[in-house]
Design a protein around this motif. Sequence first.
Motif, mmCIF file in Angstrom:
data_model
loop_
_atom_site.group_PDB
_atom_site.id
_atom_site.type_symbol
_atom_site.label_atom_id
_atom_site.label_comp_id
_atom_site.label_asym_id
_atom_site.label_seq_id
_atom_site.Cartn_x
_atom_site.Cartn_y
_atom_site.Cartn_z
ATOM 1 N N SER A 157 4.660 72.483 -21.031
ATOM 2 C CA SER A 157 3.734 72.662 -19.912
ATOM 3 C C SER A 157 3.940 74.033 -19.273
ATOM 4 C CB SER A 157 3.930 71.564 -18.867
ATOM 5 O OG SER A 157 5.226 71.644 -18.298
ATOM 6 N N GLN A 160 8.122 70.125 -14.922
ATOM 7 C CA GLN A 160 7.774 68.720 -15.128
ATOM 8 C C GLN A 160 8.614 67.810 -14.219
ATOM 9 O OE1 GLN A 160 7.842 67.695 -19.361
ATOM 10 N NE2 GLN A 160 7.202 69.773 -19.900
ATOM 11 N N HIS A 181 14.396 66.785 -12.506
ATOM 12 C CA HIS A 181 12.989 66.494 -12.805
ATOM 13 C C HIS A 181 12.485 65.204 -12.151
ATOM 14 C CE1 HIS A 181 12.752 69.624 -15.935
ATOM 15 N NE2 HIS A 181 14.010 69.296 -16.195
#
Length: 361
Positions: free
Chosen positions: A38, A42, A130
């Motif tokens: 990404s 994340q 995360h």
Amino acid sequence: MSASVFNSIIGTLMDVFPHVTVWYPTPHPAPLVLIAGSKQQQYFSPKYIEKELLNENIRNSLSKLNIQNDMDVLSCYIGDENDLRKAVSAFSVNSDYFPFVEFSTDVKLPKEQIFSEFVLRIRSDSINDHIDWTGLNKNEKEAWLANYQRLYEACGHLLMLDGTTNMLDKLKYSLAGLSIFPDKPAFLAARVSAEEKLFSAGVKMILSGETDQALVLSGEILKIHPQSAIAWMIRSSAMQHKGEMQQALTAAQQAVALAPDNPDVHSTLGIIWFGAGQFENAVTEYREALRLAGEASSSDKAKMLSALASAYAATGRFPEAIDAAETALGLALSAGQEDLAKSIRKQLLLFKEGTVGQKQH
């Protein structure tokens, strides 16, 4: 897949996406790794995952992977881009202009070797960086982290288990995981699978005349798992083949004491009693094995019934022997076991001759 191809895939993804996470189906090990790339960092929300698991379709689908809750989902996390750089420092970029993956001629490595060199090397607890704690208060956050740390430790054993082909090591790692989570399906299944394969290995040794090696194997199993009925079954069969019936009987009885609900241990004890000429005791154990057989295959039940029929006949109870053998024959035929059916037909002829002999007498 070769190590260079694997590194190329991972490295190319990191070259395109600044943020990458790697996932592995830890609760239900399978030969695959999932990678998510990404542009943004994340984050994963335990609360959101729990909400999604309220969906029956999602819950039922994930249950097949032994995933029941948010912690099970996040136990699949292996590492992020920072962890990946520990394992992938040099790689060939794979692109339309340079299709390295498609045309690589490097030697392919076994899955277990790639696994141990990659997944086990990069795994870390960086999941803490995360987590989206939305919806959890301070106490809930602390409790979640404490529980996750236990799960992280347990899953480490599960990953080690999947990274080896040595059945004794698989048994050791499964038991280590069960010491933390006694009811985890993945560890229970791994222990059962390892013991079944070790038992098969022991039986092959005995049938090949390698009884001493089988005894060594049973000893190695007991060092890892002192409560292993499988190890005592191997020892019992080996001692029987060596003609040491008292030791064989003692080992078989120990197996029954450790696993009284296991039909196989009763069958083993029945075999020992039969070999010792104690036919009534053999009948008792074979009948108990059949009672416990439950979902055993038709073929396995046919073998148990055939053994029971022989024990009945040895005690002179030929009508019961015939009934058991006829039932066994039907099961063998339904299972397509022609050789077994042929053997049972020979039994029936002998039992019927025995019945005639009794009547004439």
